[in-house]
Design a protein around this motif. Structure first.
Motif, PDB file in Angstrom:
ATOM      1  N   THR A   1       0.506  19.141 -33.916  1.00 55.94           N
ATOM      2  CA  THR A   1       1.014  18.994 -35.470  1.00 55.94           C
ATOM      3  C   THR A   1       1.395  20.210 -36.145  1.00 55.94           C
ATOM      4  N   GLY A   2       2.929  20.313 -36.701  1.00 61.54           N
ATOM      5  CA  GLY A   2       3.193  21.375 -37.041  1.00 61.54           C
ATOM      6  C   GLY A   2       3.867  22.783 -36.346  1.00 61.54           C
ATOM      7  N   SER A   3       4.039  22.267 -34.978  1.00 62.00           N
ATOM      8  CA  SER A   3       5.020  22.547 -34.162  1.00 62.00           C
ATOM      9  C   SER A   3       6.488  22.506 -34.237  1.00 62.00           C
TER      10      SER A   3
ATOM     11  N   GLU B   1       5.319  16.330 -35.532  1.00 63.43           N
ATOM     12  CA  GLU B   1       3.988  15.917 -35.561  1.00 63.43           C
ATOM     13  C   GLU B   1       3.527  14.838 -34.295  1.00 63.43           C
ATOM     14  N   VAL B   2       2.047  14.635 -34.037  1.00 64.30           N
ATOM     15  CA  VAL B   2       1.721  14.231 -32.766  1.00 64.30           C
ATOM     16  C   VAL B   2       0.713  13.206 -33.127  1.00 64.30           C
ATOM     17  N   SER B   3       0.970  12.249 -32.836  1.00 63.85           N
ATOM     18  CA  SER B   3       0.024  11.163 -33.094  1.00 63.85           C
ATOM     19  C   SER B   3      -1.044  10.193 -32.793  1.00 63.85           C
ATOM     20  N   HIS B   4      -1.684  10.193 -32.171  1.00 64.31           N
ATOM     21  CA  HIS B   4      -2.853   9.303 -31.411  1.00 64.31           C
ATOM     22  C   HIS B   4      -2.524   8.357 -30.892  1.00 64.31           C
TER      23      HIS B   4
ATOM     24  N   PHE C   1      10.479  15.159 -35.586  1.00 68.15           N
ATOM     25  CA  PHE C   1      10.065  14.499 -34.695  1.00 68.15           C
ATOM     26  C   PHE C   1       8.527  13.971 -34.429  1.00 68.15           C
ATOM     27  N   VAL C   2       8.694  13.235 -33.861  1.00 72.43           N
ATOM     28  CA  VAL C   2       6.630  12.322 -33.959  1.00 72.43           C
ATOM     29  C   VAL C   2       6.912  11.808 -32.781  1.00 72.43           C
ATOM     30  N   ILE C   3       6.238  12.048 -32.237  1.00 73.85           N
ATOM     31  CA  ILE C   3       5.132  12.348 -30.894  1.00 73.85           C
ATOM     32  C   ILE C   3       4.717  11.119 -30.628  1.00 73.85           C
ATOM     33  N   TYR C   4       3.923  10.071 -29.984  1.00 74.70           N
ATOM     34  CA  TYR C   4       3.248   8.801 -30.182  1.00 74.70           C
ATOM     35  C   TYR C   4       2.356   9.687 -28.329  1.00 74.70           C
ATOM     36  N   ASN C   5       0.924   9.743 -28.630  1.00 72.48           N
ATOM     37  CA  ASN C   5       0.680  10.898 -27.579  1.00 72.48           C
ATOM     38  C   ASN C   5      -0.971   9.584 -27.176  1.00 72.48           C
TER      39      ASN C   5
END
Length: 236
Positions: A75-77, A89-92, A108-112
């Motif tokens: 998150t913040g990249s 934003e990278v969301s667990h 962008f939102v990444i669900y990981n």
């Protein structure tokens, strides 16, 4: 192997015959010699083609030899789309079986499923799929606009991966775009489109080609300069 000297930069290069190509391409890749590909020409003409692109080659060598990005995306990249750098934003999400990428108007939102960070190797297929979908949705429609505006006509168009080119127009006037064109600003996307449309008339980068391009896009040089700063091969 021939060596070309440009200012303080020296680089090895090689020529590879490819009679399927109608023009010559220069490719610069990390850890490899500069590659000139295209139809048969004399050694002197090969050297002239390399000399013509020497400044571009020097700049690309410096870019591709920069340290590889190995840090995880968090998150913040920032990720690039349409000429801008967007907050990510990278969301667990442990319930998922695999990561996914989504784009809103602002981020962008990444669900990981693996955590709050994702390795670039896992992200790139997701980003490439996003670019491909946007290119199918937007770029091909933009091509139709420029066909009407210029009177130039492609036999067809599609999106596909190239080793080191933004786009291609074949002998039958079929145009293909790399998904990464969607990284570029809209004005530069338009330049790529019009450039390839001009190749439906002039296959090589002759004076007639550049005059045709200028007639449809008088500020093409400014747009071309932006494209030159991107890390990809280029036609000569």
């Amino acid at each position: 192997m021939p060596v070309f000297n440009y200012g303080q930069t020296s680089f090895e290069w090689e020529y590879r015959l490819d009679n399927k190509l109608k023009r010559h391409y220069v490719t610069v890749e990390r850890g490899r010699k500069v590659l000139l590909r295209g139809p048969l020409v004399s050694t002197q003409e090969q050297e002239a083609l390399v000399a013509q692109r020497a400044r571009w080659i020097r700049d690309k060598i410096a870019q591709v030899n920069m340290p590889l990005v190995t840090d995880n995306i968090v998150t913040g990249s920032r990720l690039r789309y349409a000429g801008r750098s967007y907050f990510t934003e990278v969301s667990h999400q442990s319930a998922l079986s695999k990561p996914s990428l989504h784009f809103t108007a602002a981020r962008f939102v990444i669900y990981n499923p693996s955590g709050n960070s994702i390795h670039p190797d896992l992200l790139m297929p997701l980003l490439e799929r996003f670019y491909r979908e946007r290119a199918q949705e937007k770029l091909l429609l933009r091509l139709r606009y420029w066909e009407r505006a210029t009177g130039l006509k492609a036999a067809g168009a599609s999106i596909r991966l190239f080793q080191s080119r933004w786009a291609s127009c074949d002998a039958n006037n079929y145009i293909e775009f790399h998904p990464r064109v969607m990284e570029l600003a809209t004005s530069v996307q338009d330049y790529v489109i019009v450039h390839e449309l001009c190749h439906t008339v002039e296959k090589s980068h002759t004076k007639k080609f550049w005059s045709l391009l200028a007639s449809h896009m008088p500020d093409w040089q400014q747009r071309h300069a932006v494209l030159e700063r991107a890390v990809f091969g280029d036609a000569v």
